[in-house]
Scaffold this active site. Sequence first.
Site, mmCIF file in Angstrom:
data_model
loop_
_atom_site.group_PDB
_atom_site.id
_atom_site.type_symbol
_atom_site.label_atom_id
_atom_site.label_comp_id
_atom_site.label_asym_id
_atom_site.label_seq_id
_atom_site.Cartn_x
_atom_site.Cartn_y
_atom_site.Cartn_z
ATOM 1 N N ARG A 59 -16.498 7.023 -11.053
ATOM 2 C CA ARG A 59 -17.099 8.171 -11.764
ATOM 3 C C ARG A 59 -17.856 9.121 -10.851
ATOM 4 O O ARG A 59 -17.771 10.328 -11.018
ATOM 5 C CB ARG A 59 -17.957 7.686 -12.937
ATOM 6 N N THR A 60 -18.582 8.581 -9.891
ATOM 7 C CA THR A 60 -19.401 9.458 -9.044
ATOM 8 C C THR A 60 -18.509 10.348 -8.175
ATOM 9 O O THR A 60 -18.676 11.564 -8.119
ATOM 10 C CB THR A 60 -20.359 8.624 -8.167
ATOM 11 N N LYS A 87 -11.385 0.952 13.787
ATOM 12 C CA LYS A 87 -10.943 0.738 15.176
ATOM 13 C C LYS A 87 -12.126 0.626 16.120
ATOM 14 O O LYS A 87 -11.991 0.810 17.326
ATOM 15 C CB LYS A 87 -10.039 1.894 15.617
ATOM 16 N N ARG A 110 -21.706 8.344 0.242
ATOM 17 C CA ARG A 110 -22.137 7.059 -0.339
ATOM 18 C C ARG A 110 -21.962 6.002 0.734
ATOM 19 O O ARG A 110 -20.922 5.942 1.388
ATOM 20 C CB ARG A 110 -21.280 6.712 -1.559
ATOM 21 N N HIS A 138 -30.070 6.846 -5.786
ATOM 22 C CA HIS A 138 -28.830 7.456 -6.283
ATOM 23 C C HIS A 138 -29.295 8.676 -7.102
ATOM 24 O O HIS A 138 -29.306 8.651 -8.323
ATOM 25 C CB HIS A 138 -28.085 6.433 -7.144
HETATM 26 C C1 NCD Z 1 -23.734 2.698 -9.867
HETATM 27 C C2 NCD Z 1 -23.757 2.761 -8.397
HETATM 28 O O1 NCD Z 1 -22.716 2.711 -7.721
HETATM 29 O O2 NCD Z 1 -24.840 2.882 -7.886
HETATM 30 N N1 NCD Z 1 -22.705 3.327 -10.492
HETATM 31 C C3 NCD Z 1 -22.690 4.690 -10.579
HETATM 32 O O3 NCD Z 1 -22.736 5.392 -9.592
HETATM 33 N N2 NCD Z 1 -22.621 5.208 -11.793
HETATM 34 C C4 NCD Z 1 -24.124 1.425 -10.439
HETATM 35 C C5 NCD Z 1 -23.317 0.205 -10.116
HETATM 36 O O4 NCD Z 1 -22.597 0.111 -9.138
HETATM 37 O O5 NCD Z 1 -23.479 -0.741 -10.892
#
Ligand code: NCD
Length: 309
Positions: A59-60, A87, A110, A138
Amino acid sequence: MDTFTQSHLTGVAALSAEEIDTILERAQYYADQLADASYRSDLLKGKTILSLFFEDSTRTRVSFEMAARRLGADWVNIDIDRSSVNKGESFLDTIQTLLAITQPHGIVVRHKEYGAPDFIAAHAPCPVINAGDSWREHPTQALLDALTIKQHKGTLKDLRIAICGDIAHSRVAASNMILLTKMGGDVRVIAPEALMPDKLAAEGVTKFHSLEDGLPGCDIVMMLRLQKERMEQSAIPSEAAYFNEYGLTQDKLALAKPDALVMHPGPMNRGVEIADDVADDPHRSLILKQVANGVPVRMAVMDLLLNKP
Ligand code: NCD
């Protein structure tokens, strides 16, 4: 006059309450525009956004990409699993190589390492947006959660919000505690001892160890996934035992206010932290609204950072 002076968004901790309001107002503007599914803007036309997801995401990543495209930007997604990271190249060499090739105007990252977005920000000539680092922060998730709450409750101030589950390993919990307390919310966390950190990410948050004690009077009940990939060894006896005590069922939800609403950042583990009929309850669950709000919130953040006067 909009208030926004940040060069990067690596955490909500750096934002003032006024800046959070500015982002949420701009996000609501985009949410209204997106009611027309063909909405397109040229605000980021000619700009390149580099997407660096060193950890899994559905989703992100997709909502950042949708947001960038809706604003007319070029989105460059690097398939990290197939890159030279495998590598033996150093992290900084990989980053500098990608910067040289793509010449980005913005970077979305991320990473499982604490502080990786700040490290990149120190070497990048453009805004860096954190899409989640370790269990630290986040920020865009907390912002989209705040927008969703505001749309349904009209305000963030004085609401009682319970964040329940794996508080210790959750960057979503951390960013939400920081944002919601800053905006005047009455925030509590509910978790078993093994999943409760000694020190919480924000001051003024109250700890509870059972849903029975923590849910009364709550306007919002936010459930979290057990982050098994971040646990040292299994911190819970069994998923069934966990569900029995900490899973949100209709019976447990009845302990909160009669109009309490349920949230979850996803991905959900049904039958572990949340029952099917709660997750799918059309009157109480905001879960799909949260995901949809990922797009306008990320549009607002990219617009504010990349189009600074
Ligand atoms: C979360 C994350 O990756 O921090 N999901 C998200 O981005 N909506 C929470 C999770 O991984 O449980």
